[in-house]
Design an enzyme around this catalytic site. Structure first.
Site, PDB file in Angstrom:
ATOM      1  N   LYS A 196      -1.315  -2.115   9.434  1.00 49.52           N
ATOM      2  CA  LYS A 196       0.143  -1.983   9.465  1.00 49.52           C
ATOM      3  C   LYS A 196       0.588  -0.523   9.434  1.00 49.52           C
ATOM      4  O   LYS A 196       1.733  -0.229   9.765  1.00 49.52           O
ATOM      5  CB  LYS A 196       0.763  -2.766   8.306  1.00 49.52           C
ATOM      6  CG  LYS A 196       0.600  -4.274   8.434  1.00 49.52           C
ATOM      7  CD  LYS A 196       1.248  -5.008   7.265  1.00 49.52           C
ATOM      8  CE  LYS A 196       1.064  -6.514   7.378  1.00 49.52           C
ATOM      9  NZ  LYS A 196      -0.334  -6.941   7.139  1.00 49.52           N
ATOM     10  N   CYS A 254       4.321 -14.387   5.891  1.00 56.56           N
ATOM     11  CA  CYS A 254       3.418 -13.352   6.391  1.00 56.56           C
ATOM     12  C   CYS A 254       1.939 -13.741   6.275  1.00 56.56           C
ATOM     13  O   CYS A 254       1.072 -12.991   6.735  1.00 56.56           O
ATOM     14  CB  CYS A 254       3.684 -12.042   5.662  1.00 56.56           C
ATOM     15  SG  CYS A 254       5.424 -11.572   5.689  1.00 56.56           S
ATOM     16  N   HIS A 293      -3.739  -6.602   3.533  1.00 58.38           N
ATOM     17  CA  HIS A 293      -2.369  -6.920   3.929  1.00 58.38           C
ATOM     18  C   HIS A 293      -1.583  -5.618   4.045  1.00 58.38           C
ATOM     19  O   HIS A 293      -0.882  -5.399   5.027  1.00 58.38           O
ATOM     20  CB  HIS A 293      -1.747  -7.863   2.898  1.00 58.38           C
ATOM     21  CG  HIS A 293      -0.436  -8.435   3.318  1.00 58.38           C
ATOM     22  ND1 HIS A 293      -0.259  -9.114   4.503  1.00 58.38           N
ATOM     23  CD2 HIS A 293       0.787  -8.418   2.709  1.00 58.38           C
ATOM     24  CE1 HIS A 293       1.002  -9.501   4.606  1.00 58.38           C
ATOM     25  NE2 HIS A 293       1.657  -9.079   3.536  1.00 58.38           N
ATOM     26  N   GLU A 307      -2.025  -5.513  -4.481  1.00 57.14           N
ATOM     27  CA  GLU A 307      -3.190  -5.882  -3.678  1.00 57.14           C
ATOM     28  C   GLU A 307      -4.422  -5.112  -4.121  1.00 57.14           C
ATOM     29  O   GLU A 307      -5.543  -5.649  -4.133  1.00 57.14           O
ATOM     30  CB  GLU A 307      -2.917  -5.642  -2.188  1.00 57.14           C
ATOM     31  CG  GLU A 307      -4.039  -6.163  -1.308  1.00 57.14           C
ATOM     32  CD  GLU A 307      -3.721  -6.122   0.173  1.00 57.14           C
ATOM     33  OE1 GLU A 307      -4.471  -6.745   0.942  1.00 57.14           O
ATOM     34  OE2 GLU A 307      -2.730  -5.459   0.565  1.00 57.14           O
ATOM     35  N   HIS A 333       4.647  -4.248  10.388  1.00 57.05           N
ATOM     36  CA  HIS A 333       4.370  -5.585   9.862  1.00 57.05           C
ATOM     37  C   HIS A 333       4.872  -6.648  10.836  1.00 57.05           C
ATOM     38  O   HIS A 333       6.076  -6.835  11.006  1.00 57.05           O
ATOM     39  CB  HIS A 333       5.043  -5.749   8.506  1.00 57.05           C
ATOM     40  CG  HIS A 333       4.623  -6.971   7.756  1.00 57.05           C
ATOM     41  ND1 HIS A 333       3.801  -7.944   8.296  1.00 57.05           N
ATOM     42  CD2 HIS A 333       4.916  -7.391   6.490  1.00 57.05           C
ATOM     43  CE1 HIS A 333       3.614  -8.902   7.406  1.00 57.05           C
ATOM     44  NE2 HIS A 333       4.280  -8.584   6.304  1.00 57.05           N
ATOM     45  N   PHE A 361       5.976 -14.024   1.488  1.00 62.97           N
ATOM     46  CA  PHE A 361       7.067 -14.510   0.655  1.00 62.97           C
ATOM     47  C   PHE A 361       6.840 -15.989   0.346  1.00 62.97           C
ATOM     48  O   PHE A 361       6.308 -16.739   1.165  1.00 62.97           O
ATOM     49  CB  PHE A 361       8.403 -14.339   1.372  1.00 62.97           C
ATOM     50  CG  PHE A 361       8.998 -12.953   1.243  1.00 62.97           C
ATOM     51  CD1 PHE A 361       8.312 -11.907   0.658  1.00 62.97           C
ATOM     52  CD2 PHE A 361      10.277 -12.703   1.725  1.00 62.97           C
ATOM     53  CE1 PHE A 361       8.870 -10.646   0.538  1.00 62.97           C
ATOM     54  CE2 PHE A 361      10.854 -11.438   1.609  1.00 62.97           C
ATOM     55  CZ  PHE A 361      10.154 -10.413   1.021  1.00 62.97           C
TER      56      PHE A 361
END
Length: 412
Positions: free
Chosen positions: A336, A164, A304, A315, A341, A400
């Site tokens: 998002k 991502c 994010h 975050e 996402h 990830f």
């Protein structure tokens, strides 16, 4: 040699809330959700039945229909966005020096649609019936390669696969190419088309996805106490980056400067971020320093902000680590909440929004933030966007594998 500056001169995208930049930005300002019931696949056997699909997509608007059929959906998105960015930049294919023009595109899963289709056909009808174009559709680097073919780019051409964080890493890598003289113009961003049975089913199995199937428009709710996972989405965002002096010489509109990049790895866990957010915090700190700025120079963080129980408070911690007391003066928001996402494309699409935020001096909203999580206590611009002064933006991405990336856009 003096370090070259990098101008943003063109924007292009395909997204769940608009298939061109003007319609996308109109939807952002209206706080409109693009999440809806899945139509691309049969999801009757899946526990998750919602996603951020690109709607009414017709690749023939920007490319030859016959050629488009030879490509995976993620490559179609990539070319579509790149050609809009090319037009927006005022450049033409014939004006580009092919050997100083590059492509750097991020993706998380590449041609996953074609891989799944080929595997299904093989299981049902045998290996002799695998579609012959499978390899040409499936390889992750073919999004970048197809852009290069479309614009005649013979300079550096790379595919960044950092989950991502891929779109943001691609933009930072492209910035460095221009700074170091490896290219004068680069098409950079991310593309993804991962709304497949395997894509939805596998993320659902690890309980990463929202299962708010009966209320899709409110399913993606970053920083909200009632969030229950991210919403899978698709699309592409591509920016034309250009050597600053070259852009000034041709008298083109410059949106802003791409001024800094930081990238790190948590080395903590394959799917869980560092619980204190130290990796992404360091990426932000590196990007701000690379831009020649201080934390106090940043007015907006395009987060994010995935809407997962784990990401959002981590975050938030990371932003506090990176900005100290200034974190309380920042505006922070997550696109998002509207798009879902878009995995490897997220950084590219959200970079377009960050650039437009600077152009219009406007902070995009985080929608669906009805019941703020006490652990998420910054100013997330809830529900409605607001005007204000934006000198510089940090765009965050986390992926990830412990991948973290941050870039800085600066008002020119």
């Amino acid at each position: 040699m003096e370090q070259r500056r990098v101008a943003v001169t063109g924007l292009g995208l395909v997204s769940p809330i608009g298939n061109d930049v003007p319609s996308f930005w109109e939807a952002v300002k209206a706080g409109r959700s693009g999440i809806a019931p899945i139509t691309l696949i049969d999801c009757s056997e899946l526990s998750v039945k919602i996603a951020g699909e690109v709607k009414n997509f017709d690749p023939s608007i920007r490319m030859d229909a016959k050629e488009a059929r030879k490509m995976d959906r993620f490559s179609q998105f990539a070319i579509y966005a790149a050609l809009e960015a090319l037009q927006d930049s005022g450049l033409a294919v014939g004006e580009l020096d092919p050997y100083s023009t590059g492509v750097c595109l991020g993706t998380g899963q590449g041609g996953s649609t074609s891989i799944e289709e080929a595997f299904t056909r093989m299981c049902e009808r045998g290996p002799g019936r695998i579609p012959p174009m499978t390899v040409a559709k499936a390889l992750s680097n073919f999004g970048a390669a197809n852009i290069a073919l479309s614009v005649g780019a013979k300079g550096p051409c790379q595919c960044i696969v950092t989950a991502c964080a891929a779109g943001t890493d691609a933009l930072g890598t492209a910035m460095r190419w221009i700074r170091d003289g490896h290219a004068d113009v680069v098409f950079a961003g991310g593309s993804e088309a991962s709304i497949t049975k395997m894509g939805i089913g596998s993320f659902a199995m690890v309980q990463a996805l929202s299962q708010r199937n009966d209320d899709p428009e409110r399913a993606s709710r970053p920083f909200d106490k009632d969030r229950d996972g991210f919403v899978m989405a698709e699309g592409a965002g591509v920016l034309v980056l250009e050597d600053w002096d070259r852009a000034v010489k041709r008298g083109v509109r410059i949106y802003c400067e791409l001024a800094g990049f930081g990238t790190t790895c948590d080395a903590h866990h394959l799917t869980a971020p560092d619980p204190e957010g130290l990796g992404v915090s360091r990426a932000m700190t590196l990007a701000i320093k690379d831009a020649g700025l201080s934390p106090a120079d940043i007015d907006y963080v395009n987060a994010h902000g995935t809407s997962t129980p784990m990401n959002d408070p981590i975050e938030t911690k990371a932003i506090k680590h990176a900005f100290g007391d200034h974190a309380r003066r920042l505006k922070v928001s997550s696109l998002k909440s509207m798009t879902g996402h878009c995995i490897g494309a997220a950084g590219g699409i959200e970079a377009v929004a960050s650039v437009l935020a600077i152009r219009d001096q406007y902070f995009p909203p985080t929608i669906n933030l009805d019941n703020p999580d006490p652990e998420c206590d910054l100013d997330y611009v809830p529900h409605k966007g607001v005007p204000g002064t934006i000198r510089a933006v940090v765009k965050n991405s986390m992926g990830f594998g412990g991948q973290n990336a941050a870039i800085v856009f600066k008002k020119s």
